[in-house]
Motif scaffolding. Structure first.
Motif, PDB file in Angstrom:
ATOM      1  N   MET A  74       0.819  -1.188   0.000  1.00  0.00           N
ATOM      2  CA  MET A  74       0.000   0.000   0.000  1.00  0.00           C
ATOM      3  C   MET A  74       0.868   1.259   0.000  1.00  0.00           C
ATOM      4  SD  MET A  74      -3.156   0.828   0.049  1.00  0.00           S
ATOM      5  CE  MET A  74      -4.292   2.052   0.512  1.00  0.00           C
ATOM      6  N   LYS A  75       1.944   1.241   0.831  1.00  0.00           N
ATOM      7  CA  LYS A  75       2.845   2.378   0.898  1.00  0.00           C
ATOM      8  C   LYS A  75       3.479   2.658  -0.456  1.00  0.00           C
ATOM      9  CE  LYS A  75       5.009   3.421   5.255  1.00  0.00           C
ATOM     10  NZ  LYS A  75       6.132   3.165   6.112  1.00  0.00           N
ATOM     11  N   GLN A  76       3.803   1.574  -1.178  1.00  0.00           N
ATOM     12  CA  GLN A  76       4.439   1.715  -2.479  1.00  0.00           C
ATOM     13  C   GLN A  76       3.505   2.428  -3.453  1.00  0.00           C
ATOM     14  OE1 GLN A  76       5.606  -2.003  -4.142  1.00  0.00           O
ATOM     15  NE2 GLN A  76       6.683  -1.060  -5.868  1.00  0.00           N
ATOM     16  N   TYR A  77       2.222   2.125  -3.416  1.00  0.00           N
ATOM     17  CA  TYR A  77       1.253   2.768  -4.305  1.00  0.00           C
ATOM     18  C   TYR A  77       1.087   4.245  -3.966  1.00  0.00           C
ATOM     19  CZ  TYR A  77       0.086  -1.902  -5.861  1.00  0.00           C
ATOM     20  OH  TYR A  77       0.153  -3.164  -6.387  1.00  0.00           O
ATOM     21  N   ILE A  78       1.127   4.560  -2.674  1.00  0.00           N
ATOM     22  CA  ILE A  78       1.007   5.966  -2.256  1.00  0.00           C
ATOM     23  C   ILE A  78       2.223   6.753  -2.741  1.00  0.00           C
ATOM     24  CG2 ILE A  78       0.956   7.515  -0.253  1.00  0.00           C
ATOM     25  CD1 ILE A  78      -0.740   5.375   1.166  1.00  0.00           C
TER      26      ILE A  78
ATOM     27  N   MET B 108       4.118   6.005  -5.305  1.00  0.00           N
ATOM     28  CA  MET B 108       4.024   6.120  -6.749  1.00  0.00           C
ATOM     29  C   MET B 108       2.990   7.193  -7.137  1.00  0.00           C
ATOM     30  SD  MET B 108       3.537   3.235  -9.775  1.00  0.00           S
ATOM     31  CE  MET B 108       2.379   2.303  -8.833  1.00  0.00           C
ATOM     32  N   LEU B 109       1.879   7.244  -6.454  1.00  0.00           N
ATOM     33  CA  LEU B 109       0.843   8.241  -6.713  1.00  0.00           C
ATOM     34  C   LEU B 109       1.378   9.646  -6.449  1.00  0.00           C
ATOM     35  CD1 LEU B 109      -2.077   8.801  -7.505  1.00  0.00           C
ATOM     36  CD2 LEU B 109      -2.691   8.568  -5.107  1.00  0.00           C
ATOM     37  N   LEU B 110       2.103   9.829  -5.327  1.00  0.00           N
ATOM     38  CA  LEU B 110       2.697  11.132  -5.022  1.00  0.00           C
ATOM     39  C   LEU B 110       3.716  11.532  -6.086  1.00  0.00           C
ATOM     40  CD1 LEU B 110       3.180  10.975  -1.150  1.00  0.00           C
ATOM     41  CD2 LEU B 110       1.699  12.526  -2.430  1.00  0.00           C
ATOM     42  N   PHE B 111       4.530  10.553  -6.518  1.00  0.00           N
ATOM     43  CA  PHE B 111       5.518  10.829  -7.551  1.00  0.00           C
ATOM     44  C   PHE B 111       4.837  11.298  -8.843  1.00  0.00           C
ATOM     45  CE2 PHE B 111       7.914   9.331 -11.262  1.00  0.00           C
ATOM     46  CZ  PHE B 111       9.074  10.079 -11.104  1.00  0.00           C
ATOM     47  N   VAL B 112       3.785  10.610  -9.232  1.00  0.00           N
ATOM     48  CA  VAL B 112       3.052  10.979 -10.458  1.00  0.00           C
ATOM     49  C   VAL B 112       2.435  12.366 -10.317  1.00  0.00           C
ATOM     50  CG1 VAL B 112       1.037  10.407 -11.871  1.00  0.00           C
ATOM     51  CG2 VAL B 112       2.638   8.610 -11.202  1.00  0.00           C
ATOM     52  N   ILE B 113       1.865  12.681  -9.164  1.00  0.00           N
ATOM     53  CA  ILE B 113       1.248  13.993  -8.932  1.00  0.00           C
ATOM     54  C   ILE B 113       2.310  15.100  -8.985  1.00  0.00           C
ATOM     55  CG2 ILE B 113       0.107  15.424  -7.190  1.00  0.00           C
ATOM     56  CD1 ILE B 113      -1.489  12.885  -6.393  1.00  0.00           C
ATOM     57  N   ILE B 114       3.440  14.861  -8.303  1.00  0.00           N
ATOM     58  CA  ILE B 114       4.518  15.866  -8.299  1.00  0.00           C
ATOM     59  C   ILE B 114       5.085  16.043  -9.707  1.00  0.00           C
ATOM     60  CG2 ILE B 114       6.868  16.337  -7.478  1.00  0.00           C
ATOM     61  CD1 ILE B 114       5.970  14.995  -4.804  1.00  0.00           C
ATOM     62  N   LEU B 115       5.354  14.929 -10.395  1.00  0.00           N
ATOM     63  CA  LEU B 115       5.881  14.993 -11.755  1.00  0.00           C
ATOM     64  C   LEU B 115       4.902  15.716 -12.678  1.00  0.00           C
ATOM     65  CD1 LEU B 115       8.171  14.191 -13.668  1.00  0.00           C
ATOM     66  CD2 LEU B 115       6.924  12.071 -14.120  1.00  0.00           C
ATOM     67  N   GLY B 116       3.625  15.411 -12.542  1.00  0.00           N
ATOM     68  CA  GLY B 116       2.600  16.087 -13.354  1.00  0.00           C
ATOM     69  C   GLY B 116       2.548  17.577 -13.066  1.00  0.00           C
ATOM     70  N   GLY B 117       2.650  17.938 -11.790  1.00  0.00           N
ATOM     71  CA  GLY B 117       2.637  19.360 -11.417  1.00  0.00           C
ATOM     72  C   GLY B 117       3.836  20.107 -11.950  1.00  0.00           C
ATOM     73  N   VAL B 118       5.019  19.484 -11.848  1.00  0.00           N
ATOM     74  CA  VAL B 118       6.242  20.127 -12.328  1.00  0.00           C
ATOM     75  C   VAL B 118       6.197  20.297 -13.846  1.00  0.00           C
ATOM     76  CG1 VAL B 118       8.738  19.797 -12.622  1.00  0.00           C
ATOM     77  CG2 VAL B 118       7.685  19.407 -10.397  1.00  0.00           C
TER      78      VAL B 118
END
Length: 198
Positions: free
Chosen positions: A1-5, A7-17
């Motif tokens: 579960m932690k791994q998915y969170i 990965m989700l944070l990484f995708v959100i940050i990458l998308g924002g940047v």
């Protein structure tokens, strides 16, 4: 579960940047893009008037050599100060997208001096011929009629009348659309020129 969170944070940050970078680049280049669009139109008009310029001087030379007349803040006429030749930008729906260009007339507002295409999306090698110089050169010297149809793009081998141009081989629908665009724009601009003409 932690791994998915993670990965989700990484995708959100990458998308924002990346979104921020794209918006920033748009803001940084917006003015330059607009100047380039203006330069494209000005270049086409100066080419029609056979006025020499380069990319660094196009705006200054245009301002010196061309008079701009707007009709009710919308449609614009461009007049060569030396020859009195008149240009306007036309636009309309082709087969696959907008066909936009510049047409230039002698002072009589009937005899074509030059025709150039700024934008088109027609099929390459067929309807796309509408933007090729050798085809557009066929319009030089064509005299628009006094009543509709002002210009005809015709098929067949019979000799053309003074307001007729050969159709594009293999581009029948583009030819028909182009004829419609030119006639519609001319009717509109002819009426406006009767009001603002110098």
């Amino acid at each position: 579960m932690k791994q998915y969170i993670k990965m989700l944070l990484f995708v959100i940050i990458l998308g924002g940047v990346t979104s921020g970078l794209l918006v920033g680049m748009d803001l940084l280049t917006k003015e330059r893009i607009e100047l380039n669009k203006q330069a494209q139109v000005k270049s086409a008009i100066l080419d029609a008037y056979e006025i020499k310029y380069n990319l660094n001087t196009v705006h200054d030379i245009f301002d010196e050599e061309v008079t701009v007349i707007q009709y009710e803040g919308q449609d614009t006429f461009y007049i060569d100060n030396a020859t009195g030749q008149i240009s306007y930008i036309f636009s309309g729906g082709g087969v696959w997208g907008t066909i936009r260009g510049v047409i230039t007339f002698e002072q009589d507002f009937k005899t074509v001096v030059n025709l150039s295409i700024l934008e088109q999306s027609e099929t390459p090698g067929l309807g796309g011929v509408v933007a090729e110089k050798w085809y557009l050169d066929k319009y030089k010297g064509i005299v628009f009629a006094d009543s509709t149809p002002y210009i005809m793009i015709r098929h067949g081998s019979a000799d053309n009348l003074s307001n007729e141009v050969d159709a594009i081989t293999g581009g029948t629908r583009t030819s028909e659309k182009f004829e419609e665009i030119l006639n519609t724009a001319y009717a509109d601009f002819k009426a406006k020129w009767a009001v603002v003409g110098v």
